[in-house]
Structure formats: structure tokens, C-alpha cells
Design an enzyme around this catalytic site. Structure first.
Site, short mmCIF file in Angstrom:
data_model
loop_
_atom_site.label_atom_id
_atom_site.label_comp_id
_atom_site.label_asym_id
_atom_site.label_seq_id
_atom_site.Cartn_x
_atom_site.Cartn_y
_atom_site.Cartn_z
N THR A 26 0.84 -1.19 0.00
CA THR A 26 0.00 0.00 0.00
C THR A 26 0.88 1.24 0.00
O THR A 26 1.78 1.37 0.83
CB THR A 26 -0.91 -0.02 1.25
OG1 THR A 26 -1.82 -1.09 1.10
CG2 THR A 26 -1.67 1.28 1.42
N GLY A 84 -6.10 -12.47 1.79
CA GLY A 84 -6.63 -13.26 2.91
C GLY A 84 -5.77 -13.15 4.15
O GLY A 84 -5.85 -14.00 5.04
N ALA A 85 -4.95 -12.09 4.21
CA ALA A 85 -3.95 -11.95 5.28
C ALA A 85 -4.24 -10.73 6.15
O ALA A 85 -5.22 -10.01 5.97
CB ALA A 85 -2.56 -11.82 4.65
N TYR A 121 -7.62 -8.61 7.67
CA TYR A 121 -8.72 -8.03 6.89
C TYR A 121 -9.87 -9.04 6.78
O TYR A 121 -9.84 -10.09 7.42
CB TYR A 121 -8.19 -7.53 5.54
CG TYR A 121 -7.20 -6.39 5.74
CD1 TYR A 121 -7.63 -5.16 6.23
CD2 TYR A 121 -5.84 -6.55 5.49
CE1 TYR A 121 -6.74 -4.11 6.46
CE2 TYR A 121 -4.94 -5.51 5.73
CZ TYR A 121 -5.39 -4.30 6.21
OH TYR A 121 -4.51 -3.27 6.47
N ARG A 177 -3.42 -14.78 -0.51
CA ARG A 177 -2.34 -14.52 0.47
C ARG A 177 -2.87 -14.74 1.88
O ARG A 177 -4.00 -14.34 2.19
CB ARG A 177 -1.88 -13.07 0.31
CG ARG A 177 -0.91 -12.62 1.39
CD ARG A 177 -0.44 -11.18 1.17
NE ARG A 177 1.00 -11.17 1.04
CZ ARG A 177 1.81 -10.30 1.66
NH1 ARG A 177 1.34 -9.35 2.43
NH2 ARG A 177 3.11 -10.36 1.50
C1 LIG Z 1 4.47 0.22 3.31
C2 LIG Z 1 3.89 -1.16 3.39
C3 LIG Z 1 2.67 -1.41 2.79
C4 LIG Z 1 2.12 -2.71 2.81
N1 LIG Z 1 0.95 -2.94 2.15
C5 LIG Z 1 0.47 -4.20 2.05
C6 LIG Z 1 -0.68 -4.48 1.25
O1 LIG Z 1 -1.25 -3.60 0.59
N2 LIG Z 1 -1.11 -5.77 1.20
C7 LIG Z 1 -0.49 -6.77 1.89
O2 LIG Z 1 -0.93 -7.93 1.82
N3 LIG Z 1 0.61 -6.53 2.64
C8 LIG Z 1 1.11 -5.29 2.71
N4 LIG Z 1 2.27 -5.05 3.42
C9 LIG Z 1 3.05 -6.19 3.93
C10 LIG Z 1 4.14 -6.56 2.92
O3 LIG Z 1 3.57 -7.11 1.73
C11 LIG Z 1 5.12 -7.60 3.51
O4 LIG Z 1 4.39 -8.71 3.96
C12 LIG Z 1 5.96 -7.03 4.65
O5 LIG Z 1 6.52 -5.76 4.29
C13 LIG Z 1 7.12 -7.98 5.02
O6 LIG Z 1 7.92 -8.23 3.88
P1 LIG Z 1 9.36 -7.51 3.72
O7 LIG Z 1 10.15 -7.90 4.93
O8 LIG Z 1 9.95 -8.07 2.45
O9 LIG Z 1 9.13 -6.04 3.65
C14 LIG Z 1 2.81 -3.76 3.46
C15 LIG Z 1 4.03 -3.48 4.09
C16 LIG Z 1 4.58 -2.22 4.05
C17 LIG Z 1 5.93 -1.97 4.68
#
Ligand SMILES: Cc1cc2nc3c(=O)[nH]c(=O)nc-3n(C[C@H](O)[C@H](O)[C@H](O)COP(=O)(O)O)c2cc1C
Length: 362
Positions: A25, A173-174, A177, A224
């Protein structure tokens, strides 16, 4: 054994590598939730990912509670997304839309009216609104007619996603939400066919997947989960049992891929993980498993090479490194992201992270 750079077939999608961009996001779509040229540029910069999973995208006004996040319920949003998918495809990439209903995490200021969830519960902490953070309000328990309507909203959003040029969809699905509010028993207190026993708690996800698969073809659908962490007040008393049963359902429905936010250490937001569920799911599920979360990428590479996962999705490093795939291939240094601009709007901290050549030239 495959490496991060081995091509992968994911249902109907042919991917050149196994490094996915995780859904992120970024809050750049404006109040009407319509994607724009800046977003097209951001996604096109990251087109070398094996697959881009879009930021979470509202299936309806009711389901979207994040300021400036995009939607997929009206024509203007479909037109806006066309610019994004075309830019990604022109740059040689592939992109699926993450379909989102936030359930009890929608503040009435954004969604309009009391939020809906599996049960009448209130999420902990605070909602993001256009006027800053506000306490969540209690959700109303979805009537069976609400459930039918919301399932149709998912199917319509999936049709819109394909019309907008997406290569497929991922059901969100994570992370606490709506789908998660039905799945895990800390949030689902129902005693009808959508609550209680594991099969009943799975029913909502099953109906959503079935409706979306019937609409766009199951070979373009993924989902997810965040099975082993407490997120936004949602977790489960027996994750291995729940997700093993879910794996059987996914196998039966022939869902081609799942993404698991399954950290093996305390996450950046302080959640302590329970045992991973992917080994238990693997026993019942022959589709592709994508793992995510708080891995440094060398750890993720190990899990692909040893066969525990088929691909890895990376979040924050993709924010800061548009050419992450190239950097990993070359073992090049990685930029660090600025969390202050994750949701700030505008180009800063969004489309201005340098690629390797630009950095050398600078
Ligand atoms: C800025 C930001 C926005 C995120 N938005 C979403 C999202 O829209 N949908 C989602 O399933 N997870 C979202 N997440 C979770 C990420 O997809 C991911 O699971 C999390 O950052 C851990 O992975 P990483 O260590 O590679 O960053 C978001 C995480 C961050 C940091």
C-alpha cells in the site's frame, strides 16, 4: 534445485524469475481511489520482478478504509489501472491485482456506515482516516445476504481487474482483513455455517475463490495468508490445523498459488511468530508456495534452493530498489527505504529511488 532466477509457471502465468514484488500500500491514488500516471511510473520501474502483486485494492467503497488507496469497483478506476498495466507490460513485466475488503478495519469516515465483519467485534488500536488516526468502531456481524453481496463484489472486482489489463488477481486473505476475520477464531465468533468449526470458517474464503475463479478462470487466481502471526487483532488458536484444512480446500479448488507472510523471527511490527504452517500445507497442496516477510534475501534464497518454497516475495526492499532483481543477480549493494514516505503521497520516496547505473553515474 531451482534458484531465484529459474523461470516459474504459476497457473496461466509464465514468470521469468522467482523474485516477486510483495503487495505494498502506497496511498498515491487520491480520494476517488483512481490510479494515475505516477503510479504507472512506479510500477513500470519495478517490472523486472518475476511478478508484481499490486498494492491492496478495494473491491467496494464499503471495503476500502485506507486513505488514498486505489479501488476496482468503478469505470474510472478501471481506466486508471489500464495506464498502470500497460506501462508494466510495455516494460516487459506482469502484474496481478490484490483484491481487498478491510471488514472491521474500515472507519465509517471512509466506508460510509458501520463496518461489516464476520462478528460484532472492534479492532484494536487506531484507524487511518483523512483527519488522522481515530479509534476503530464496532463492526456489525455480516448477515447471510451481506456475505452473498460481498462475494459478488469480489467477482465484479476480478472482472474489472481483467478488463483493466491485469494478468490475474490475488485475494487478500492476510493481515487481519475481512477474509482473515472469517478464517481465524480470535475474530470469528459466529455459530452458523460461516463460524465455529474449521470447515465453516473456511467457507467464506472458499466462496470468494469459487466466485472469482468462475469469473476469470482459476488459473489466474492466487491468495495470500499471514498464518503464523497476530495481525491487527487477528490470530488463531490452532494455526496448523486451520491451514492444513485450508490447503485441502485450495487443492480441491485448484488454486494455482498461495503467498504466505510467514516470518521466522519477530516482525518489523513486533509480532512474534508461531511455528510455520507451510510444511503442513505442502503435505496437502500441490500448487506453488510463495513465501514472504522479514527475510533477508539470502535466507529467502536458501528456502527456494532447498525446495521449501517456489518463490519469494519482497516488500520493503522493492520500495527502495526498483531494480532489485538485477541487484540480487549481481550481489550489488541495496538502497535502504525511508519509512517516512511509505504513505506520504507524491513522487518523493516513491519514484525517485535510483537504479544501479544512475547511482554509478551520480
Ligand atoms: C508500506 C507497506 C505497505 C504494505 N501494504 C500491504 C498491502 O497492501 N497488502 C499486503 O498484503 N501486505 C502489505 N504489506 C506487507 C508486505 O507485503 C510484507 O508482507 C511485509 O513488508 C514484510 O515483507 P518484507 O520484509 O519483504 O518487507 C505492506 C508493508 C509495508 C511496509
Amino acid at each position: 534445485m531451482p534458484s531465484l532466477f529459474t523461470p516459474l509457471q504459476l497457473g496461466a502465468l509464465e514468470l521469468p524469475n522467482r523474485i516477486f514484488m510483495a503487495p505494498l500500500t502506497r496511498a498515491r491514488a487520491g480520494r476517488q481511489a483512481v490510479p494515475n500516471e505516477l503510479m504507472a511510473r512506479y510500477y513500470a520501474q519495478r517490472a523486472s520482478a518475476g511478478l508484481i502483486i499490486s498494492e491492496a485494492t478495494g473491491i467496494s467503497r464499503e471495503g476500502l478504509g485506507w486513505p488514498n488507496a486505489p479501488g476496482l469497483w468503478n469505470d474510472a478506476q478501471v481506466e486508471g489501472w489500464k495506464g498502470v498495466t500497460e506501462a508494466v507490460h510495455d516494460a516487459g513485466g506482469r502484474i496481478v491485482a490484490q483484491l481487498w475488503h478491510m471488514g472491521r478495519l474500515v472507519h465509517p469516515d471512509l466506508g460510509g456506515g458501520q463496518p461489516v465483519s464476520s462478528s460484532a467485534t472492534t479492532a484494536p488500536d487506531f484507524a487511518h482516516t483523512y483527519e488522522g488516526k481515530k479509534p476503530y468502531v464496532e463492526a456489525r456481524s455480516a448477515a447471510l445476504s451481506d456475505i452473498g453481496r460481498i462475494v459478488e463484489d469480489y467477482a465484479r472486482a476480478a472482472r474489472n481487474a481483467v478488463d483493466a489489463g491485469f494478468d490475474g488477481v490475488q485475494i487478500h486473505g492476510a493481515n487481519g482483513y475481512l477474509v482473515d476475520q472469517f478464517l481465524r477464531d480470535s475474530a470469528n465468533l459466529r455459530d452458523d455455517e460461516f463460524g465455529g468449526a474449521i470447515d465453516n470458517r473456511i467457507r467464506f474464503a472458499r466462496e470468494v475463490l469459487q466466485a472469482v475463479g468462475d469469473t476469470i478462470g482459476m488459473d489466474r487466481v492466487g491468495i495470500r495468508f499471514s498464518p503464523n502471526i497476530l495481525v491487527q487483532g487477528v490470530d488463531d488458536s490452532d494455526p496448523i490445523a486451520l491451514y492444513s484444512e485450508l490447503a485441502k480446500t485450495l487443492e480441491e479448488l485448484q488454486v494455482p498459488w498461495i503467498e504466505l507472510r510467514e516470518p521466522n523471527k519477530t516482525t518489523s511490527s513486533g509480532s512474534v511468530p508461531t511455528a510455520p504452517v507451510s510444511p503442513a500445507m505442502r503435505a496437502h497442496y500441490s500448487g506453488k508456495i510463495v513465501i514472504n516477510s522479514d527475510h533477508d534475501w539470502t535466507d529467502a534464497r536458501g528456502r527456494i534452493e532447498d525446495g521449501h518454497a517456489d518463490a519469494v516475495s519482497i516488500g520493503r526492499l522493492f520500495i527502495a530498489n526498483p531494480d532489485l532483481v538485477k541487484r540480487l543477480a549481481l550481489d550489488a549493494p541495496l538502497n535502504t527505504g525511508d519509512s517516512g514516505t511509505f504513505y506520504s503521497g507524491g513522487a518523493q520516496g516513491y519514484t525517485d529511488y535510483p537504479e544501479l547505473g544512475e547511482q554509478e553515474a551520480a
